[in-house]
Design a protein around this motif. Sequence first.
Motif, PDB file in Angstrom:
ATOM      1  N   UNK A 315       0.840  -1.210   0.000  1.00 11.65           N
ATOM      2  CA  UNK A 315       0.000   0.000   0.000  1.00 11.65           C
ATOM      3  C   UNK A 315       0.872   1.257   0.000  1.00 11.65           C
ATOM      4  N   UNK A 316       1.969   1.231   0.731  1.00 11.68           N
ATOM      5  CA  UNK A 316       2.856   2.407   0.760  1.00 11.68           C
ATOM      6  C   UNK A 316       3.584   2.552  -0.576  1.00 11.68           C
ATOM      7  N   UNK A 320      -1.410   3.266  -2.676  1.00 12.74           N
ATOM      8  CA  UNK A 320      -2.808   2.876  -2.898  1.00 12.74           C
ATOM      9  C   UNK A 320      -3.635   2.951  -1.623  1.00 12.74           C
ATOM     10  N   UNK A 321      -3.473   4.010  -0.870  1.00  8.88           N
ATOM     11  CA  UNK A 321      -4.337   4.180   0.307  1.00  8.88           C
ATOM     12  C   UNK A 321      -3.610   3.871   1.597  1.00  8.88           C
ATOM     13  N   UNK A 329      -0.241   6.550  10.543  1.00  6.28           N
ATOM     14  CA  UNK A 329      -0.733   6.904   9.203  1.00  6.28           C
ATOM     15  C   UNK A 329      -0.593   8.396   8.901  1.00  6.28           C
ATOM     16  N   UNK A 330      -0.389   9.196   9.951  1.00  7.21           N
ATOM     17  CA  UNK A 330      -0.268  10.645   9.723  1.00  7.21           C
ATOM     18  C   UNK A 330       0.921  10.990   8.827  1.00  7.21           C
ATOM     19  N   UNK A 334       1.255  13.829   5.529  1.00  2.03           N
ATOM     20  CA  UNK A 334       2.317  14.838   5.426  1.00  2.03           C
ATOM     21  C   UNK A 334       3.009  14.793   4.066  1.00  2.03           C
ATOM     22  N   UNK A 335       2.974  13.577   3.441  1.00  6.01           N
ATOM     23  CA  UNK A 335       3.681  13.439   2.147  1.00  6.01           C
ATOM     24  C   UNK A 335       2.890  13.979   0.981  1.00  6.01           C
ATOM     25  N   UNK A 336       1.538  14.085   1.172  1.00  7.63           N
ATOM     26  CA  UNK A 336       0.712  14.506   0.025  1.00  7.63           C
ATOM     27  C   UNK A 336       0.957  15.952  -0.349  1.00  7.63           C
TER      28      UNK A 336
END
Length: 336
Positions: A315-316, A320-321, A329-330, A334-336
Amino acid sequence: MSADPRPRVLVTIPLFAEVLARIGAHAEVDAPCGTGLAIDWTPEALAARARGAAGLVVAGTPRIDAALLAACPGLRAVCSMAVGYNNIDLPACTAAGVLVSNAPDVLTETTADFGFALMMAAARRISESEHFLRAGRWTHWSYDLFAGADVYGATLGVLGMGRIGQAIARRGALGFAMPVLYHNRSRLDAAVEQQLGAQWVGKDELLARADHLVIVVPYSAASHHLVGAAELALMKPTATLTNIARGGVVDDAALAAALRERRIAAAGLDVFEGEPAVHPDLLAVPNVVLTPHIASASLPTRRAMADLAATNLIAVLAGSGVPPTALNPEVLARRR
Ligand code: DGY
């Protein structure tokens, strides 16, 4: 230098071939253990091998700390196939933007089965009596030959009432008519307590009243030697202690002394301080059942744990979510 343009994943542990292949559909897989023998990673060897990797697949070892993260600036995910993650410095990973996942739930019932089995083996002196038989020492019947403690109807004490603790409590209450006492930092909801037939008590009361104490707390600085000489002194001389949590939660030297001096009756241990080394005093006492950290080791469960680690990692890597059992998960937001 590899010609594969895909992200590289270092699998630090032996793993199922099918799970390596699943990861291999998304990444270049570096699996030095293959499906075979584990490596005893030194920090230096791990850092050297992990340099340039985007993902790491680990279990309860090796240690993932700030020094390793500093050596691996491209690292995006550390996915563990264990539920306990005391080997991973989660705050350091979060600060470095590295996603961490563990593998809860899929091992709960298997681990609870084993904890219960270990507790019963200690209570009924199964290892001790088998060694006696194998040594050819069984010559007569006697009314007290390896007479142990009853489990059915005895008081079960659970120290640490998370998912596995609750599964053990259910086994005791429903299968063995055991009154269940527990101690946990936070109390369960009254409805859950009622469903499990479990009563919260203070830690000292738990130690003093349990006929069979099962320890299932996560390891942290706060739980280091949570059960040491002072706590063992509160237990009944007929009581048993089972540790399926982590080495270091129990003071193994103090426990060996209590067993040797029959201040408690018996113990069942699947985890040890400094494992795979085992305190020599524990090896020298007969009234302890010792197993090599295998509480979650049924093949279907180990496969489910490995699959969950792979699912989190993929997923990472694939973006894909949110990985299903991400601990921080935070970092993705931060990466978006
Ligand atoms: C876990 O998952 O934490 C078990 O102890 C196996 O390592």
